[in-house]
Structure formats: C-alpha cells, structure tokens
Enzyme design. Structure first.
Site, PDB file in Angstrom:
ATOM      1  CG  HIS A  56      -2.013  -0.947   1.197  1.00 29.21           C
ATOM      2  ND1 HIS A  56      -3.177  -0.742   1.893  1.00 29.21           N
ATOM      3  CD2 HIS A  56      -2.174  -2.122   0.545  1.00 29.21           C
ATOM      4  CE1 HIS A  56      -4.005  -1.744   1.688  1.00 29.21           C
ATOM      5  NE2 HIS A  56      -3.408  -2.602   0.870  1.00 29.21           N
ATOM      6  CD  GLU A  58      -2.002   4.486   3.001  1.00 30.31           C
ATOM      7  OE1 GLU A  58      -3.151   4.963   3.032  1.00 30.31           O
ATOM      8  OE2 GLU A  58      -1.715   3.481   2.330  1.00 30.31           O
ATOM      9  CB  CYS A  86      -6.742  -0.080   4.915  1.00 22.52           C
ATOM     10  SG  CYS A  86      -5.077  -0.782   4.960  1.00 22.52           S
ATOM     11  CB  CYS A  89      -2.215   1.696   6.108  1.00 23.22           C
ATOM     12  SG  CYS A  89      -1.743   0.867   4.566  1.00 23.22           S
TER      13      CYS A  89
END
Length: 158
Positions: A56, A58, A86, A89
């Site tokens: 992801h 992040e 999410c 994260c």
C-alpha cells in the site's frame, strides 16, 4: 478542517504520486512522508504489480522514510495520503510512530481511522496520532471513481 499552504503543497505531491499507480494499473492512492518540511518518503499502491497485498502507498512511503532517516521511529513526521488509511496501514502508522496523518477522502470499505474503525483513537495504546481529512477531497474521489469506472467498463468488454 483548516489546512495551510504546506498541506496543500504536500497533498498535491501525494496526488501526483497516486497518478503513478494509475500508470501501472493500480488503485490511484499516493502517500508522502514529511519531516521538518522535507519529503523523506513517497509511495503509491503497487499491490497489483507485485501481487503483494502489503504494498500500500502508506507502507511504502513509511519504509522509504525510515530508511532515509535510519530509524524505524518516525516521530515528528506527517504522512499525507490521498485516501484514509486502511486498518493495516493505520496499525503500521502507529508502529512507525508517525505523529500526524492528513488524508484526502474517506475509505468507506476498509478505512481504519474514521470510516469503520478508529484505530488512532484507541485509548490503551501508548502512541497517539493526530489526524485530519478532507483536503482535495473531491479531486481525489473523482480520480478513484474514474479508475473503477474504467476497470468495470474494461471487464464488460473482455
């Protein structure tokens, strides 16, 4: 929410970074990690490319920032993300000790900060993350919406 010029500048950088995900066919989410007014990490979604659900935006930005400063603790850093982090994260943000997160729009399915869970608001945790959202919200929502419209349209004709 009140945002200043630096917030608009860094979120614009996150949006530019998100557009790199579009080029590789991934969901256009971008993140920028900032310390002392300098970008120390950039990331965009790569999970379709790498076939790794951990890739992801992040996570990638924080990994790069951690390498750059030589420490896993990102105290004093602000993470700008085009979309609400999410749950995964949000947990990683806590573990990395990021001080502040600013994100563009809510993530109604997987959001871990406001939409579904409120990971940063858990009182028993020893680290607090300041957060706010809504900057460039419509632009980001439109970018995400267009991406999924193209995906759906493409799958109809495959």
């Amino acid at each position: 929410m009140v945002f200043d010029d630096k917030d608009y500048f860094f979120m614009n950088e996150a949006i530019k970074t998100a557009k790199k995900a579009l080029k590789i066919g991934d969901i256009p989410i971008g993140s920028i990690l900032v310390k002392d007014g300098n970008i120390i990490g950039r990331g965009y979604n790569k999970k379709f490319l790498t076939k790794n659900p951990l890739d992801h935006a992040e996570i990638i930005a924080m990994k790069k920032g951690s390498i750059k400063i030589g420490d896993w603790r990102l105290n004093g850093c602000t993470l700008y993300s085009t979309m609400e982090p999410c749950v995964m994260c949000a947990g990683a943000i806590l573990h990395y000790r990021v001080s502040k997160v600013i994100f563009g729009c809510l993530e109604p399915k997987f959001g871990g900060v406001v939409s579904n869970d409120r990971i940063f608001d858990i009182k028993t945790l020893n680290h607090r993350v300041e957060y706010c959202y809504g900057i460039y919200e419509e632009e980001i929502k439109n970018m995400i919406k267009e991406f999924f419209q193209k995906i759906r349209k493409k799958s109809l004709f495959d």
